[in-house]
Every structure is written in C-alpha cells, then in structure tokens.
Write a protein that holds these residues in place. Structure first.
Motif, PDB file in Angstrom:
ATOM      1  N   VAL A  26       0.833  -1.211   0.000  1.00  0.00           N
ATOM      2  CA  VAL A  26       0.000   0.000   0.000  1.00  0.00           C
ATOM      3  C   VAL A  26       0.865   1.258   0.000  1.00  0.00           C
ATOM      4  CG1 VAL A  26      -1.842   1.241   1.200  1.00  0.00           C
ATOM      5  CG2 VAL A  26      -1.777  -1.269   1.270  1.00  0.00           C
ATOM      6  N   ILE A  27       0.599   2.157  -0.939  1.00  0.00           N
ATOM      7  CA  ILE A  27       1.352   3.411  -1.021  1.00  0.00           C
ATOM      8  C   ILE A  27       0.807   4.408  -0.008  1.00  0.00           C
ATOM      9  CG2 ILE A  27       1.931   5.391  -2.483  1.00  0.00           C
ATOM     10  CD1 ILE A  27       1.803   3.512  -4.895  1.00  0.00           C
ATOM     11  N   ALA A  28       1.684   4.881   0.881  1.00  0.00           N
ATOM     12  CA  ALA A  28       1.311   5.900   1.867  1.00  0.00           C
ATOM     13  C   ALA A  28       1.993   7.210   1.479  1.00  0.00           C
ATOM     14  CB  ALA A  28       1.722   5.476   3.270  1.00  0.00           C
ATOM     15  N   THR A  29       1.334   7.966   0.598  1.00  0.00           N
ATOM     16  CA  THR A  29       1.870   9.265   0.191  1.00  0.00           C
ATOM     17  C   THR A  29       1.017  10.398   0.724  1.00  0.00           C
ATOM     18  OG1 THR A  29       2.672  10.550  -1.698  1.00  0.00           O
ATOM     19  CG2 THR A  29       0.630   9.336  -2.019  1.00  0.00           C
ATOM     20  N   LEU A  30      -0.222  10.105   1.118  1.00  0.00           N
ATOM     21  CA  LEU A  30      -1.019  11.084   1.858  1.00  0.00           C
ATOM     22  C   LEU A  30      -0.297  11.377   3.169  1.00  0.00           C
ATOM     23  CD1 LEU A  30      -4.438   9.331   1.321  1.00  0.00           C
ATOM     24  CD2 LEU A  30      -4.035  11.712   0.684  1.00  0.00           C
ATOM     25  N   PRO A  31      -0.475  12.550   3.761  1.00  0.00           N
ATOM     26  CA  PRO A  31       0.208  12.842   5.021  1.00  0.00           C
ATOM     27  C   PRO A  31      -0.255  11.910   6.146  1.00  0.00           C
ATOM     28  CG  PRO A  31      -0.725  14.839   4.050  1.00  0.00           C
ATOM     29  CD  PRO A  31      -1.292  13.682   3.288  1.00  0.00           C
ATOM     30  N   MET A  35      -2.295  -3.942  10.231  1.00  0.00           N
ATOM     31  CA  MET A  35      -3.124  -4.923  10.938  1.00  0.00           C
ATOM     32  C   MET A  35      -3.266  -6.207  10.129  1.00  0.00           C
ATOM     33  SD  MET A  35      -6.184  -2.643  12.595  1.00  0.00           S
ATOM     34  CE  MET A  35      -7.022  -4.076  13.239  1.00  0.00           C
ATOM     35  N   SER A  36      -3.203  -6.059   8.805  1.00  0.00           N
ATOM     36  CA  SER A  36      -3.431  -7.205   7.910  1.00  0.00           C
ATOM     37  C   SER A  36      -2.151  -7.915   7.513  1.00  0.00           C
ATOM     38  CB  SER A  36      -4.161  -6.733   6.647  1.00  0.00           C
ATOM     39  OG  SER A  36      -5.322  -6.001   6.975  1.00  0.00           O
ATOM     40  N   GLY A  37      -0.988  -7.390   7.923  1.00  0.00           N
ATOM     41  CA  GLY A  37       0.276  -8.007   7.540  1.00  0.00           C
ATOM     42  C   GLY A  37       0.778  -7.575   6.180  1.00  0.00           C
ATOM     43  N   GLY A  38       0.217  -6.475   5.669  1.00  0.00           N
ATOM     44  CA  GLY A  38       0.664  -5.951   4.386  1.00  0.00           C
ATOM     45  C   GLY A  38       1.925  -5.118   4.520  1.00  0.00           C
ATOM     46  N   THR A  39       2.398  -4.585   3.403  1.00  0.00           N
ATOM     47  CA  THR A  39       3.589  -3.738   3.384  1.00  0.00           C
ATOM     48  C   THR A  39       3.180  -2.308   3.080  1.00  0.00           C
ATOM     49  OG1 THR A  39       5.017  -5.547   2.654  1.00  0.00           O
ATOM     50  CG2 THR A  39       5.801  -3.304   2.232  1.00  0.00           C
ATOM     51  N   VAL A  40       3.687  -1.371   3.886  1.00  0.00           N
ATOM     52  CA  VAL A  40       3.405   0.050   3.671  1.00  0.00           C
ATOM     53  C   VAL A  40       4.602   0.674   2.955  1.00  0.00           C
ATOM     54  CG1 VAL A  40       2.869   2.264   4.755  1.00  0.00           C
ATOM     55  CG2 VAL A  40       1.953   0.141   5.735  1.00  0.00           C
ATOM     56  N   LEU A  41       4.352   1.230   1.775  1.00  0.00           N
ATOM     57  CA  LEU A  41       5.391   1.907   1.001  1.00  0.00           C
ATOM     58  C   LEU A  41       5.321   3.396   1.355  1.00  0.00           C
ATOM     59  CD1 LEU A  41       4.632   0.127  -2.410  1.00  0.00           C
ATOM     60  CD2 LEU A  41       6.327  -0.545  -0.686  1.00  0.00           C
ATOM     61  N   GLU A  60       8.542  -0.197  -9.539  1.00  0.00           N
ATOM     62  CA  GLU A  60       9.678  -0.887  -8.906  1.00  0.00           C
ATOM     63  C   GLU A  60       9.253  -1.771  -7.742  1.00  0.00           C
ATOM     64  OE1 GLU A  60      12.452   2.147  -7.835  1.00  0.00           O
ATOM     65  OE2 GLU A  60      13.069   2.529  -9.917  1.00  0.00           O
ATOM     66  N   GLN A  61       8.257  -1.342  -6.980  1.00  0.00           N
ATOM     67  CA  GLN A  61       7.844  -2.089  -5.785  1.00  0.00           C
ATOM     68  C   GLN A  61       6.558  -2.890  -5.991  1.00  0.00           C
ATOM     69  OE1 GLN A  61       9.517  -2.467  -2.859  1.00  0.00           O
ATOM     70  NE2 GLN A  61      11.189  -1.471  -3.965  1.00  0.00           N
ATOM     71  N   GLN A  62       6.027  -2.858  -7.206  1.00  0.00           N
ATOM     72  CA  GLN A  62       4.807  -3.617  -7.514  1.00  0.00           C
ATOM     73  C   GLN A  62       3.692  -3.330  -6.507  1.00  0.00           C
ATOM     74  OE1 GLN A  62       4.334  -5.991 -10.417  1.00  0.00           O
ATOM     75  NE2 GLN A  62       5.753  -4.306 -10.839  1.00  0.00           N
ATOM     76  N   ALA A  63       3.439  -2.037  -6.321  1.00  0.00           N
ATOM     77  CA  ALA A  63       2.386  -1.600  -5.396  1.00  0.00           C
ATOM     78  C   ALA A  63       1.038  -2.124  -5.859  1.00  0.00           C
ATOM     79  CB  ALA A  63       2.368  -0.079  -5.318  1.00  0.00           C
ATOM     80  N   THR A  64       0.154  -2.411  -4.904  1.00  0.00           N
ATOM     81  CA  THR A  64      -1.157  -2.955  -5.253  1.00  0.00           C
ATOM     82  C   THR A  64      -2.318  -2.027  -4.895  1.00  0.00           C
ATOM     83  OG1 THR A  64      -1.357  -4.101  -3.117  1.00  0.00           O
ATOM     84  CG2 THR A  64      -0.341  -5.326  -4.944  1.00  0.00           C
ATOM     85  N   VAL A  65      -2.090  -1.115  -3.938  1.00  0.00           N
ATOM     86  CA  VAL A  65      -3.159  -0.204  -3.513  1.00  0.00           C
ATOM     87  C   VAL A  65      -2.613   1.224  -3.475  1.00  0.00           C
ATOM     88  CG1 VAL A  65      -4.799   0.408  -1.685  1.00  0.00           C
ATOM     89  CG2 VAL A  65      -4.262  -2.001  -2.107  1.00  0.00           C
TER      90      VAL A  65
END
Length: 512
Positions: free
Chosen positions: A211-216, A232-238, A254-259
């Motif tokens: 998941v891309i975290a670019t919002l503040p 909480m779900s065990g995902g990865t935060v970019l 490059e990171q194959q973001a999904t959300v």
C-alpha cells in the motif's frame, strides 16, 4: 484489542516480512515490533505515563510509525501535527493539547528553539535525525533534547505494558479549523482499531498488498487507510515523504504496489502527467479516493487511462475517519461515496433529525464504534456535534434506493441564489466535464440583486479557453440561477496539505 497489541499479533505471524519500505530501506515486522517496544520503554524511563500527551510533528517516515505505535503502547495520547504549520498554529495546538513532549525532526529544531518560551508545558523534545552528520547537541533546548535513534537503541524489550481500556483516548486530531480555532477530536483505542479493521476487511486488504502511503500520515485518511489497516493485515506500507506523479509511478513499477490511496487532486495530477502510461499502474488492484468529492469526469478519465477501478469513500476526523466506501463486490456508482462500511450506520436527516425520503437532500449523520469521544476541552462543541449517539457531519447528502450515498456539498458551502439552493459540486461537475478544464472550484459571493451569486475559479488545460466559452457551456447544462456570474482563471487552486481545495481562500481573493 487495540492497534499496538494487534501489531504484536501481526508481527508474530510475519516476523521476516517487510512492514515498511522507505527510500530503499526495508523494515521487517520483527524489527518494527522491537523498535516500538523499545521506544515505549524509553518514554517510560523519561517519565511519560499513561494519559500523558505527546505531539508527533514529523512527516511520512518510519519515525512517525515507531513514534505513534510506541506512544500508544505506553498508553500515551498522540497528537499528530502538520510539520509545516506556522509557529502560531503549532503553539495553539501544543498548548491547547496539554503536550508534555514533542517528537520532531532535526530540521525543525530551530523553529522550536524560537518557540520554546511559548511552550512552558513541554518537558522533552525528541529529535528524529534525518542527517546524522549534523549534530543537534549545541542547542538552547539541550537539557530537554533527546535523540529518537538513541531512545530506540537503548530501550528494553521486556517492557511491561499498561492496561489500555477501549475508551481511553489514543489520538487527538486537530481539525483544520475552517471556522475559528482548530478543534481536537478525541479518538479512542476502540475508534481507531475498529475503523482500521473494518476498512481492511471492506477493501479486502491482505498480507500480499503493498500500500502506497503518500497522503500525510498526520492526516486521518492516511493514518487509517494506508497505515493502520495494512499493518493490521500483515501488508507492506510503502512510505512516500512527498507526493509527485513521477515518484508514484516509479515506486509503483519498482515495488509492484497494489493499492493507491489519494485525494482527487492527486488523481488529477497523475492523469495530467505527460509521461504517465497505463502500464505504470499495471500492478495496482485498487485505487481509493477520499478527502473531497471526486468529479465524475476525472474519475472516468482516470479509470479509462489506467485501467483500474477507483473506490470513492467518505470520512471525517471525528469518525476515525471512514463511514462509507464503494463496495468491491458490487457495481461501483460514479459520483457516489458508496454504502455504509460494516459496523457503521449512515443516514440523511432534516433539520429536526428526522430521516428524509430516498433521493431528498439532508444532513449526513453517522453512528458506530468509530465515532469520536468528543472534542478536547470543548463540551459545547461536542454537544452540538454528538446528539443521541449520532455524529452530525455538516455535509449535505442524499441516498438512493440501493443504499448508496452521495455528498451534495458542505452545509456551510451552500449558495443561496434568489431563494434557490445551489450546491457548488453540481456546478463544478459541469466545469470539469469541459475538455479544456483541468481543475475547478465554485464559491458563493454577495450579490445586491439575488443575495448571492455563483463565482467559479478554473485552471485551464488550454490558453484559448475564455470566460465566455465556459459560461456558454454552463448555459447548456445548468439552470439559469446556477450559472456562474464570473469565471476567474488561475495557474493553480489553493489547497491544504492533503490536497483539498480551500474555498475560503478563494472567497478572500474575491474580497481583495
């Protein structure tokens, strides 16, 4: 259960999995869990206790995540603040919020040195180092200064956690204060945990998601949707420090973001970016939009170009924030904020609090485990906003026969033209549908004949676009009283840090 305890549970299941990715560095769940515990134990050694308040004045970095979860683990209430706020804005929130300590970046130390006399209650300044070559020891705040890195390194793993009640205040989020001073919305451990869990379930976030975290992160949209829910779900935060189309497209590839989660202006920037290609978003399974209403033309053009569905949702600080999302298992309705998420109730009411018939406009009110405890030290404002267990949002909405909600506009943004209601969004949708318009915003201005008139502000894609052409276009699509009396062209529209267009700044421009 709360966010801190849930992180521990998730970490045990995903020890070596990447929790955070930031500027080429990966942090595993085991490393994140350890850093959080050590930071919590160091805060305790400094004298922080359950119920104390700590301000988190950092941008999108691992420091934010460790600082947030570490403080929550000790039962300390966190007050996230925008790092680019002025000294006056910072002072008000820090003093009003009874802040005992501040976590901030080394690059902001000089600003806090100048403010020190105005912050008598602050006992500790915890400095997150972004440049290890620049020491911060020689400072007027030296006796109160602590190194974030050192606190994490010297902390202990056998830290004994205090008991956290569901109704204990976890975070105080100060609203942007469009009218008067900002109000501190008190969100409990239950509020934040339930909303992150329910959003994760509703959006189907799994350990496979990146998941891309670019919002503040200091804003509740990112906090819940792009940080807490995936952790909480065990995902990865970019983690992305600053939004730019080039950065997002490159990271996604490059990171194959999904959300991807963003506000409408971000989607507009991505759509307008000349080098943007549909293949840039190939790995994205879901785009999430919130923070402001997304023009239908923008939504449809973005989806057509990038071949990915946008699920528009709705929320506000006072509800942790999400109350609605367009469901993923049923047809999406363009222009709608979707249906109520699990465990949350939305309804549309009249001035007396009575539910209005399907299709009629009224105020949107919300009830659920995500609704705030109240405003910090503001009992009158709390009583005016929370009534009989319902949160009155101040947003005008309607609901269709399928239970899909539509935001018509902010109650306070309603324009009254000769006794007729004009909702800015309706006019903006027409302006956005013009092929030469990149962005548009509409406000009400005083008019001696009709009381108010419609004024539009437009960012054009084409220099040939004229006011006359746009007004003629509006006449084809809008009733006479809804047509803008003036159209001003701008290079860009004023926005806050989350990308929301600031209508009040446009109104001030008219007065000048």
């Amino acid at each position: 259960m709360n966010l801190s305890d849930q992180l521990t549970v998730t970490a045990k299941k995903n020890l070596t999995k990447t929790a955070l990715y930031f500027q080429g560095k990966e942090t595993s769940y085991q490393e994140l869990e350890g850093a959080v515990t050590k930071f919590a134990s160091s805060l305790k050694k400094l004298g922080f206790q359950k119920g104390d308040h700590i301000a988190l004045v950092v941008g999108n970095t691992p420091h934010f995540v460790i600082g947030l979860y570490g403080a929550l683990r000790l039962g300390v209430t966190v007050i996230p603040i925008n790092p680019i706020y002025t000294p006056d804005e910072l002072s008000y929130i820090i003093n009003n919020g009874d802040v005992k300590g501040i976590i901030t970046l080394d690059m902001l130390l000089e600003k806090f040195e100048k403010m020190a006399e105005d912050l008598p209650k602050v006992e500790h300044y915890i400095i997150a180092e972004t440049n290890p070559e620049v020491p911060f020891g020689h400072s007027s705040l030296s006796p109160k200064l602590k190194s974030f890195t050192q606190l994490v390194q010297e902390g202990e793993l056998d830290f004994e956690r205090p008991y956290l009640d569901d109704d204990d205040v976890a975070v105080i989020l100060y609203t942007s204060g469009t009218t008067g001073k900002p109000k501190g919305a008190m969100l409990t451990h239950k509020n934040l945990y339930s909303n992150a869990k329910d959003v994760g379930t509703y959006l189907g976030i799994t350990p496979d998601d990146r998941v891309i975290a670019t919002l503040p992160m200091f804003h509740v949209f990112c906090l819940t949707v792009a940080l807490n829910a995936p952790l909480m779900s065990g995902g990865t935060v970019l983690v992305v420090p600053k939004f730019s189309p080039e950065t997002i497209f490159k990271l996604t590839r490059e990171q194959q973001a999904t959300v991807f989660a963003g506000v409408p202006t971000m989607y507009n920037y991505l759509l307008q970016y000349p080098e943007g290609k549909s293949s840039d978003f190939e790995s994205i399974r879901l785009c999430v939009s919130g923070g402001a209403s997304m023009p239908v033309a923008l939504l449809e053009n973005f989806e057509k170009k990038f071949n990915c569905q946008i699920s528009e949702g709705y929320g506000l600080s006072e509800s942790s924030p999400v109350t609605c999302f367009n469901p993923l298992d049923r047809p999406r309705k363009a222009g709608s904020i979707g249906t109520s998420i699990i465990h949350v109730e939305n309804k549309v009411v009249d001035e007396n609090g009575e539910e209005v018939p399907v299709g009629e406009v009224g105020e949107l009110i919300v009830r659920g485990p995500n609704v705030m405890k109240g405003y910090y030290k503001m009992p009158e404002e709390t009583a005016a906003t929370l009534k009989d267990g319902w949160l009155y949002t101040g947003d005008m909405a309607r609901v269709d026969e399928d239970g899909y909600f539509y935001i018509v506009d902010r109650k306070k943004d309603l324009i009254l033209v000769g006794g007729y209601n004009v909702y800015p969004r309706e006019v903006e949708e027409v302006l956005y549908s013009h092929p030469k318009v990149a962005e548009a915003a509409v406000v009400g201005v005083p008019d001696p004949d009709t009381g108010e008139a419609v004024a539009a502000f437009v960012v054009s894609k084409d220099e040939s676009l004229t006011e006359e052409e746009l007004i003629a276009y509006c006449k084809e699509h809008l009733a006479k009283y809804k047509i803008p009396s003036s159209i001003s062209f701008m290079e860009e529209l004023p926005k806050n840090t989350t990308g929301k267009i600031l209508r009040r700044h446009l109104k001030e421009k008219i007065k000048q």
